[in-house]
Design a protein around this motif. Sequence first.
Motif, PDB file in Angstrom:
ATOM      1  N   LEU A 155       0.824  -1.201   0.000  1.00 50.19           N
ATOM      2  CA  LEU A 155       0.000   0.000   0.000  1.00 50.19           C
ATOM      3  C   LEU A 155       0.865   1.261   0.000  1.00 50.19           C
ATOM      4  O   LEU A 155       0.646   2.174  -0.795  1.00 50.19           O
ATOM      5  N   ALA A 156       1.877   1.309   0.867  1.00 44.17           N
ATOM      6  CA  ALA A 156       2.751   2.476   0.926  1.00 44.17           C
ATOM      7  C   ALA A 156       3.586   2.617  -0.338  1.00 44.17           C
ATOM      8  O   ALA A 156       3.788   3.721  -0.840  1.00 44.17           O
ATOM      9  N   LEU A 157       4.078   1.495  -0.863  1.00 44.65           N
ATOM     10  CA  LEU A 157       4.898   1.542  -2.077  1.00 44.65           C
ATOM     11  C   LEU A 157       4.108   2.011  -3.290  1.00 44.65           C
ATOM     12  O   LEU A 157       4.678   2.532  -4.251  1.00 44.65           O
ATOM     13  N   ALA A 158       2.789   1.855  -3.261  1.00 46.04           N
ATOM     14  CA  ALA A 158       1.943   2.287  -4.379  1.00 46.04           C
ATOM     15  C   ALA A 158       1.719   3.799  -4.375  1.00 46.04           C
ATOM     16  O   ALA A 158       1.257   4.360  -5.369  1.00 46.04           O
ATOM     17  N   ILE A 159       2.057   4.473  -3.295  1.00 46.91           N
ATOM     18  CA  ILE A 159       1.890   5.922  -3.203  1.00 46.91           C
ATOM     19  C   ILE A 159       3.052   6.586  -3.932  1.00 46.91           C
ATOM     20  O   ILE A 159       4.210   6.308  -3.633  1.00 46.91           O
ATOM     21  N   PRO A 160       2.755   7.453  -4.901  1.00 42.67           N
ATOM     22  CA  PRO A 160       3.850   8.091  -5.637  1.00 42.67           C
ATOM     23  C   PRO A 160       4.638   9.061  -4.763  1.00 42.67           C
ATOM     24  O   PRO A 160       4.073   9.771  -3.947  1.00 42.67           O
ATOM     25  N   GLY A 161       5.938   9.042  -4.920  1.00 38.00           N
ATOM     26  CA  GLY A 161       6.812   9.952  -4.184  1.00 38.00           C
ATOM     27  C   GLY A 161       7.274   9.369  -2.868  1.00 38.00           C
ATOM     28  O   GLY A 161       6.477   8.885  -2.075  1.00 38.00           O
ATOM     29  N   GLU A 162       8.580   9.399  -2.645  1.00 39.28           N
ATOM     30  CA  GLU A 162       9.142   8.806  -1.430  1.00 39.28           C
ATOM     31  C   GLU A 162       8.668   9.513  -0.177  1.00 39.28           C
ATOM     32  O   GLU A 162       8.342   8.889   0.823  1.00 39.28           O
ATOM     33  N   TYR A 163       8.613  10.860  -0.200  1.00 42.38           N
ATOM     34  CA  TYR A 163       8.192  11.588   0.996  1.00 42.38           C
ATOM     35  C   TYR A 163       6.737  11.294   1.326  1.00 42.38           C
ATOM     36  O   TYR A 163       6.377  11.176   2.495  1.00 42.38           O
ATOM     37  N   THR A 164       5.897  11.175   0.312  1.00 44.24           N
ATOM     38  CA  THR A 164       4.495  10.852   0.537  1.00 44.24           C
ATOM     39  C   THR A 164       4.373   9.478   1.174  1.00 44.24           C
ATOM     40  O   THR A 164       3.590   9.278   2.094  1.00 44.24           O
ATOM     41  N   ARG A 165       5.174   8.540   0.718  1.00 39.89           N
ATOM     42  CA  ARG A 165       5.168   7.191   1.290  1.00 39.89           C
ATOM     43  C   ARG A 165       5.591   7.234   2.751  1.00 39.89           C
ATOM     44  O   ARG A 165       5.000   6.579   3.607  1.00 39.89           O
ATOM     45  N   TYR A 166       6.586   8.035   3.069  1.00 35.20           N
ATOM     46  CA  TYR A 166       7.033   8.123   4.454  1.00 35.20           C
ATOM     47  C   TYR A 166       6.066   8.927   5.320  1.00 35.20           C
ATOM     48  O   TYR A 166       5.905   8.632   6.505  1.00 35.20           O
ATOM     49  N   THR A 167       5.402   9.926   4.762  1.00 35.09           N
ATOM     50  CA  THR A 167       4.366  10.632   5.513  1.00 35.09           C
ATOM     51  C   THR A 167       3.256   9.645   5.887  1.00 35.09           C
ATOM     52  O   THR A 167       2.790   9.627   7.032  1.00 35.09           O
ATOM     53  N   PHE A 168       2.850   8.823   4.936  1.00 33.17           N
ATOM     54  CA  PHE A 168       1.857   7.776   5.180  1.00 33.17           C
ATOM     55  C   PHE A 168       2.345   6.845   6.296  1.00 33.17           C
ATOM     56  O   PHE A 168       1.614   6.550   7.240  1.00 33.17           O
ATOM     57  N   ALA A 169       3.581   6.397   6.215  1.00 36.06           N
ATOM     58  CA  ALA A 169       4.130   5.465   7.202  1.00 36.06           C
ATOM     59  C   ALA A 169       4.205   6.097   8.592  1.00 36.06           C
ATOM     60  O   ALA A 169       3.854   5.450   9.587  1.00 36.06           O
ATOM     61  N   VAL A 170       4.656   7.341   8.672  1.00 35.06           N
ATOM     62  CA  VAL A 170       4.753   8.034   9.957  1.00 35.06           C
ATOM     63  C   VAL A 170       3.383   8.130  10.608  1.00 35.06           C
ATOM     64  O   VAL A 170       3.190   7.765  11.774  1.00 35.06           O
ATOM     65  N   LYS A 171       2.398   8.612   9.865  1.00 30.57           N
ATOM     66  CA  LYS A 171       1.062   8.799  10.434  1.00 30.57           C
ATOM     67  C   LYS A 171       0.427   7.469  10.824  1.00 30.57           C
ATOM     68  O   LYS A 171      -0.177   7.361  11.896  1.00 30.57           O
ATOM     69  N   HIS A 172       0.582   6.468   9.982  1.00 27.77           N
ATOM     70  CA  HIS A 172      -0.046   5.179  10.293  1.00 27.77           C
ATOM     71  C   HIS A 172       0.647   4.461  11.448  1.00 27.77           C
ATOM     72  O   HIS A 172      -0.014   3.816  12.266  1.00 27.77           O
ATOM     73  N   CYS A 173       1.943   4.584  11.550  1.00 24.02           N
ATOM     74  CA  CYS A 173       2.666   3.999  12.683  1.00 24.02           C
ATOM     75  C   CYS A 173       2.243   4.675  13.977  1.00 24.02           C
ATOM     76  O   CYS A 173       1.917   4.001  14.966  1.00 24.02           O
ATOM     77  N   LEU A 174       2.222   6.004  13.992  1.00 21.16           N
ATOM     78  CA  LEU A 174       1.827   6.726  15.199  1.00 21.16           C
ATOM     79  C   LEU A 174       0.365   6.486  15.549  1.00 21.16           C
ATOM     80  O   LEU A 174       0.009   6.401  16.730  1.00 21.16           O
ATOM     81  N   ALA A 175      -0.488   6.347  14.535  1.00 18.34           N
ATOM     82  CA  ALA A 175      -1.904   6.051  14.788  1.00 18.34           C
ATOM     83  C   ALA A 175      -2.057   4.667  15.417  1.00 18.34           C
ATOM     84  O   ALA A 175      -2.843   4.477  16.349  1.00 18.34           O
ATOM     85  N   GLN A 176      -1.303   3.704  14.924  1.00 19.25           N
ATOM     86  CA  GLN A 176      -1.333   2.347  15.489  1.00 19.25           C
ATOM     87  C   GLN A 176      -0.838   2.370  16.941  1.00 19.25           C
ATOM     88  O   GLN A 176      -1.453   1.760  17.821  1.00 19.25           O
ATOM     89  N   PHE A 177       0.250   3.070  17.199  1.00 20.44           N
ATOM     90  CA  PHE A 177       0.758   3.198  18.566  1.00 20.44           C
ATOM     91  C   PHE A 177      -0.284   3.863  19.469  1.00 20.44           C
ATOM     92  O   PHE A 177      -0.433   3.495  20.631  1.00 20.44           O
ATOM     93  N   ALA A 178      -0.997   4.866  18.949  1.00 21.52           N
ATOM     94  CA  ALA A 178      -2.017   5.561  19.748  1.00 21.52           C
ATOM     95  C   ALA A 178      -3.091   4.583  20.208  1.00 21.52           C
ATOM     96  O   ALA A 178      -3.445   4.547  21.387  1.00 21.52           O
ATOM     97  N   ILE A 179      -3.588   3.777  19.293  1.00 19.42           N
ATOM     98  CA  ILE A 179      -4.631   2.790  19.633  1.00 19.42           C
ATOM     99  C   ILE A 179      -4.118   1.830  20.696  1.00 19.42           C
ATOM    100  O   ILE A 179      -4.819   1.533  21.670  1.00 19.42           O
ATOM    101  N   GLU A 180      -2.884   1.362  20.541  1.00 19.99           N
ATOM    102  CA  GLU A 180      -2.303   0.413  21.490  1.00 19.99           C
ATOM    103  C   GLU A 180      -2.068   1.034  22.865  1.00 19.99           C
ATOM    104  O   GLU A 180      -1.881   0.319  23.847  1.00 19.99           O
ATOM    105  N   ASN A 181      -2.116   2.373  22.941  1.00 21.12           N
ATOM    106  CA  ASN A 181      -1.881   3.075  24.195  1.00 21.12           C
ATOM    107  C   ASN A 181      -3.118   3.831  24.679  1.00 21.12           C
ATOM    108  O   ASN A 181      -3.013   4.823  25.402  1.00 21.12           O
TER     109      ASN A 181
END
Length: 188
Positions: free
Chosen positions: A28-54
């Motif tokens: 899913l992340a690799l399908a997003i054009p642009g490396e920064y966009t892919r990492y923005t997606f990863a940052v937000k989704h990782c932090l969102a997952q951590f939020a739920i777990e906490n």
Amino acid sequence: MKFSLPLDPLTFANAFLAGIEAIASTELALAIPGEYTRYTFAVKHCLAQFAIENDCRAIYTFSGMAEFMLDLVWWQNKTPSKALLACESEWGNTRDVKHNAARVAEDFDKLLSFKAPFKLMIFEADPNSVNESETIDELNRYLAEYADHRKGEQYLVINLQKHPAAWLCQIAADGPNAQLSLAPLTLT
């Protein structure tokens, strides 16, 4: 990952870096054009997952939405309800790198004003370039000039290059402190 409060910066940084790498390499992340966009997606989704777990909810902007004040906030679900983590990210501009330190600092300024015990700033700069040191120097200037610090706040700054680097500033007293600066944090 479940974290104890207050958040331990080193534990958090290592879990966060592992989490975003795992998400950034998904189909899913690799399908997003642009490396920064892919990492923005990863940052937000990782932090969102951590939020739920906490037992927090993550407040952040999805694609096509107007931006909330910050890139992402963890809001505690239990009473009293409050922000536990505030995050800003700034990838800079590859066509105009000489202004990237100022771009990062402008976003960092939002973190200074927002009240949360843990503040995360993410940027990207080649660690062998002057841009990384200029960025840290500029963030240190903002920390030293800000007059409304709160005891217990922690600022974690992460450079998301191939070999990530991190810095930490822990606020020991309320109010201004011209001696504040980010200290390197050794990642494991």
